[in-house]
Design a protein around this motif. Structure first.
Motif, PDB file in Angstrom:
ATOM      1  N   LYS A 272       0.832  -1.200   0.000  1.00 14.48           N
ATOM      2  CA  LYS A 272       0.000   0.000   0.000  1.00 14.48           C
ATOM      3  C   LYS A 272       0.871   1.256   0.000  1.00 14.48           C
ATOM      4  CE  LYS A 272      -3.626   2.483   2.447  1.00 14.48           C
ATOM      5  NZ  LYS A 272      -4.494   2.558   3.627  1.00 14.48           N
TER       6      LYS A 272
ATOM      7  N   GLN B 233       0.920   4.132  -2.892  1.00 14.44           N
ATOM      8  CA  GLN B 233       0.717   5.551  -2.599  1.00 14.44           C
ATOM      9  C   GLN B 233       1.837   6.403  -3.191  1.00 14.44           C
ATOM     10  OE1 GLN B 233       0.470   5.290   1.671  1.00 14.44           O
ATOM     11  NE2 GLN B 233      -1.759   5.379   1.690  1.00 14.44           N
TER      12      GLN B 233
ATOM     13  N   ASP C  60     -12.366   8.938  -8.137  1.00 14.75           N
ATOM     14  CA  ASP C  60     -12.762   8.771  -6.747  1.00 14.75           C
ATOM     15  C   ASP C  60     -12.884   7.307  -6.340  1.00 14.75           C
ATOM     16  OD1 ASP C  60     -12.881  11.519  -6.486  1.00 14.75           O
ATOM     17  OD2 ASP C  60     -15.002  11.614  -7.045  1.00 14.75           O
ATOM     18  N   GLY C  61     -13.091   6.412  -7.284  1.00 17.85           N
ATOM     19  CA  GLY C  61     -13.357   5.018  -6.933  1.00 17.85           C
ATOM     20  C   GLY C  61     -12.132   4.143  -6.780  1.00 17.85           C
TER      21      GLY C  61
ATOM     22  N   ASP D 150      -9.373   2.210  -5.106  1.00 14.06           N
ATOM     23  CA  ASP D 150      -9.196   1.683  -3.754  1.00 14.06           C
ATOM     24  C   ASP D 150      -7.816   1.039  -3.653  1.00 14.06           C
ATOM     25  OD1 ASP D 150      -9.329   0.596  -1.263  1.00 14.06           O
ATOM     26  OD2 ASP D 150     -11.214  -0.496  -1.571  1.00 14.06           O
TER      27      ASP D 150
ATOM     28  N   ASP E 224      -6.313   0.103  -0.964  1.00 21.58           N
ATOM     29  CA  ASP E 224      -6.340  -1.003  -0.008  1.00 21.58           C
ATOM     30  C   ASP E 224      -6.694  -2.307  -0.702  1.00 21.58           C
ATOM     31  OD1 ASP E 224      -5.879   0.073   2.810  1.00 21.58           O
ATOM     32  OD2 ASP E 224      -7.384   1.464   2.063  1.00 21.58           O
ATOM     33  N   ALA E 225      -7.695  -2.258  -1.583  1.00 24.04           N
ATOM     34  CA  ALA E 225      -8.092  -3.464  -2.308  1.00 24.04           C
ATOM     35  C   ALA E 225      -6.983  -3.918  -3.251  1.00 24.04           C
ATOM     36  CB  ALA E 225      -9.380  -3.204  -3.084  1.00 24.04           C
TER      37      ALA E 225
ATOM     38  N   ASN F 208     -10.715   2.876 -11.124  1.00 24.13           N
ATOM     39  CA  ASN F 208     -10.481   1.556 -10.542  1.00 24.13           C
ATOM     40  C   ASN F 208     -10.541   0.475 -11.608  1.00 24.13           C
ATOM     41  OD1 ASN F 208     -10.046   0.155  -7.934  1.00 24.13           O
ATOM     42  ND2 ASN F 208     -11.926  -0.907  -8.497  1.00 24.13           N
TER      43      ASN F 208
END
Length: 714
Positions: A359, A363, A373-374, A376, A378-379, A429
């Motif tokens: 992660k 980043q 915005d979608g 993720d 973490d996923a 995403n």
């Protein structure tokens, strides 16, 4: 809390910032320090080390100690200090900037960068304070930031960039050595390893007096090893950029020269330059090419170079304040004399990152990316097991390419100005999910097959087997941390046995598509090699790559060919060594290794008996012949996409195929469909294609019973 020092002036120790604060011109202080300085969030601070620079103050995390200030790598460079050094901090005022002049730090071009960068620079610098001589960074898409030097401001002194500030780009050549785009904040997921390297490199060179007081000889070398792409070279570049040390980067192969003695002379030149510019760091990249095992090389040149390197690192002559950092992904090929204390005092493994590390790396590589915005992260970190830093950078880059292909038809390009209007282009995403299908993890790229497409819906029957595998594999991998409360560990091995065609391989593939882990599949006979020792090496490499890609499921099909019983009279010496190596690798799997070994065989009587003891294959799952209900489910499964006539009675067919395996039932459905297709083609393709009728299934059943020995399992 009380602070020592002048009123509204503090001396604070420097710490690194979080990745999200990099290149934002922000400093984070404790609430107590901000109150002492009488400064609020967003106000301007002057930070003075060897030089003075300006930054904005923000409240740090409550866990931060009061006497620390968090600064990013660019701000540290502007202040002329490194981590763990002290700076003077005070509140100052900054006037609005009428204009600032920026120069791209490149050293390769004297032309001004394009005006298209100004909007991005304005967004980056909005409300940020700067002074002439500062360096500011503009994050780029999945790459190193573009660095600019503030060559002028109007008015002079500390100014704050606003919406009305005129930003101009100048074309002045700057030495490339001044550009230091990599800092400690650009290294993700390696906090422990980075701390160990820093204490080996920075402490002896920055604080030699401490070692003299202790009467301890400071360390002189550190070896970084690990899979390719994990960040070994990046750590060395960060050390060079974040410290006021003379840094010499030497690639192992570039030392080698054609003529006698030139290679050794080149090596001596490197160490002489480091001594003249001490304190210094010599980084030997790909050191395995420079110092291979002397007993395994045949040329005199390699042996002389190894001997010269050994003498320079720990000879009669002291090399002074010079630290040697080596990097390799195959440390077993290095000469053993190089790895003893006094030469490389510490060896630091740079591992494949875990979820938290992945992660952080994502980043870092998405800092300069325009994301929807979608997205993720973490996923994405959850599903990228086995990905090293280079793989994650490639994933982000591929996601950007997918987004670019989507926007390409709408982009307008002006050939005269060479400017493109991409509109509001964003990486979504869905772009990352598409990129995941293109990027394979480096740790398993040689062995990993395409992730199986068959899920549990492709497996007919076998409900009890599937339930056991959910209990033994799926749930322990999914809830691994929760199960440690019960003292439970992942099973080391699970053996599938049963007649041929009962679904052992299909079940393993279905499991591989369901689990949130890497899946490696190999055929047992494929591991055998012609030359002595190569088979054992192949087995070692297989398990090593599985450990690197953990959590990982390793599936070995037809394991009886790889590990037959050693009591067999006709067992060859090479096969016996392979069996012993396989047993050793299974024993070496730790409970926390994150590797589960699945194996399949239809001849368990020929398998080495010691494989099935607890601690190797802990569980043996026997695949039975399908029951009537299972046969019905298998027939429905294989005829789900085949048009069937109303007279087809699958319940009756399941009853008459007693003793048939799943593979035989699959072949029966295929043969019946072929008979129906042949009837339609032979009739000149008149009318619509016919359905599979009961007569087709009955004919196929008779043919398989009477003419094929493979229809039933003995």
């Amino acid at each position: 809390m009380e602070f020592d020092g002048e009123a509204n002036v503090l001396r604070l120790r420097v710490a690194e910032v979080a990745s999200s604060d990099t290149h934002k011109g922000a400093a984070r202080l404790s609430a107590a320090a901000m109150a002492y300085l009488n400064v609020t969030s967003g106000e301007v601070l002057q930070v003075t080390g060897l030089k003075a620079t300006v930054t904005r103050a923000f409240v740090a995390d409550t866990k931060q100690q009061a006497r620390f200030i968090q600064l990013d790598g660019t701000t540290r460079q502007n202040a002329g200090i490194g981590l763990d050094e002290e700076v003077t901090v005070q509140k100052i005022g900054a006037v609005p900037a009428r204009a600032i002049v920026l120069t791209l730090i490149d050293g390769k071009s004297t032309s001004a960068p394009g005006e298209e960068l100004i909007p991005a620079l304005r967004r980056r610098l909005l409300d940020c304070p700067v002074v002439a001589g500062d360096i500011v960074g503009l994050p780029r898409f999945t790459g190193e930031p573009m660095l600019f030097n503030v060559t002028g401001t109007a008015p002079q002194g500390a100014v704050q960039v606003g919406e009305e500030t005129n930003i101009r780009l100048a074309a002045i050549e700057v030495e490339h050595s001044k550009a230091r785009p990599v800092t400690y904040e650009d290294v993700g997921g390696l906090e422990r390893e980075l701390a160990r390297v820093r204490e080996m490199v920075e402490l002896p060179l920055k604080y030699p007096v401490l070692f003299r007081q202790l009467g301890v000889r400071p360390p002189r070398g550190v070896l970084l090893y690990g899979p390719p792409g994990t960040g070994k070279t990046l750590i060395a570049r960060a050390i060079a950029a974040d410290n006021r040390l003379h840094f010499l980067h030497v690639d192992g192969p570039e030392i080698m020269r054609k003529y006698y003695g030139e290679s050794e002379a080149r090596l001596r030149e490197v160490f002489d330059e480091a001594r003249r510019n001490a304190p210094a760091v010599i980084f030997l990249d790909e050191i395995d090419a420079l110092a291979p095992r002397r007993e395994s090389v045949h040329g005199d040149v390699e042996k002389r170079v190894v001997g010269q390197l050994l003498a320079l690192m720990d000879g009669l002559e002291d090399r002074g304040d010079v630290i040697v950092v080596g990097a390799t992904n195959i440390p077993e090929l290095l000469d053993p004399a190089l790895r003893r204390p006094g030469r490389f005092d510490r060896e630091v493994q740079i591992p494949v990152p875990n979820r938290a590390g992945r992660k952080q790396i994502l980043q870092i590589h998405t800092r300069g990316m325009a994301m929807g915005d979608g997205v993720d992260l973490d996923a994405l970190a959850d599903v990228t097991h086995g990905f090293v830093g280079a793989d994650l950078a490639a994933l982000c880059r591929e996601a950007g390419m997918v987004a670019l292909r989507r926007y390409l038809p709408t982009i307008t390009f002006d050939p005269t100005t060479k400017q493109a209007d991409a509109g509001d282009i964003r990486v979504t995403n869905a772009d990352f999910q598409a990129a995941l299908a293109e990027v394979e993890p480096s740790a398993t790229r040689e062995l990993v097959m395409d992730r199986p497409k068959e899920g549990w819906e492709a497996v007919g029957g076998l409900q009890s087997i599937r339930q056991r595998l959910r209990l033994l594999v799926e749930q322990p991998l999914q809830y691994r941390e929760d199960l440690t409360h019960f003292g439970l560990q992942l099973p080391r091995g699970i053996l599938f046995t049963g007649p041929s065609g009962t679904g052992k391989t299909l079940t393993a593939r279905a499991l591989g598509s369901q689990i949130n882990a890497n899946f490696i599949a190999v055929e047992g006979p494929a591991l055998f090699r012609k030359w002595m020792g190569e088979t054992e090496k192949g087995i070692r490499d297989l398990f090593r790559k599985a450990r690197q890609a953990a959590p990982c499921v390793l599936f070995i099909d037809d394991i009886d060919a790889l590990a037959p019983a050693r009591s067999s009279a006709n067992l060859s010496e090479g096969t016996e060594r392979a069996v012993s190596q396989l047993l050793a690798e299974l024993d070496n799997l730790r409970d926390d290794s994150g590797v589960i070994v699945l194996a399949a065989t239809n001849r368990p009587d020929r398998l080495e008996p010691t494989l099935t003891r607890p601690g190797r294959f802990d569980y043996v799952l026997e695949f039975p012949l399908p029951s009537k209900e299972d046969r019905y489910q298998i027939l429905v499964l294989h005829l789900r996409n085949t048009p069937r006539a109303p007279d087809v009675d699958l319940s009756h067919l399941a009853k008459t195929t007693e003793g048939w395996t799943g593979a035989s039932l699959c072949a029966l459905c295929q043969r019946a469909a072929l008979l129906a297709a042949d009837q339609w083609l032979g009739g000149g393709r008149q009318g619509p294609p016919p359905m599979v009728q009961a007569v087709h299934l009955a004919t196929a059943e008779r043919e398989m019973e009477g003419g094929s020995s493979r229809s039933r399992t003995q």
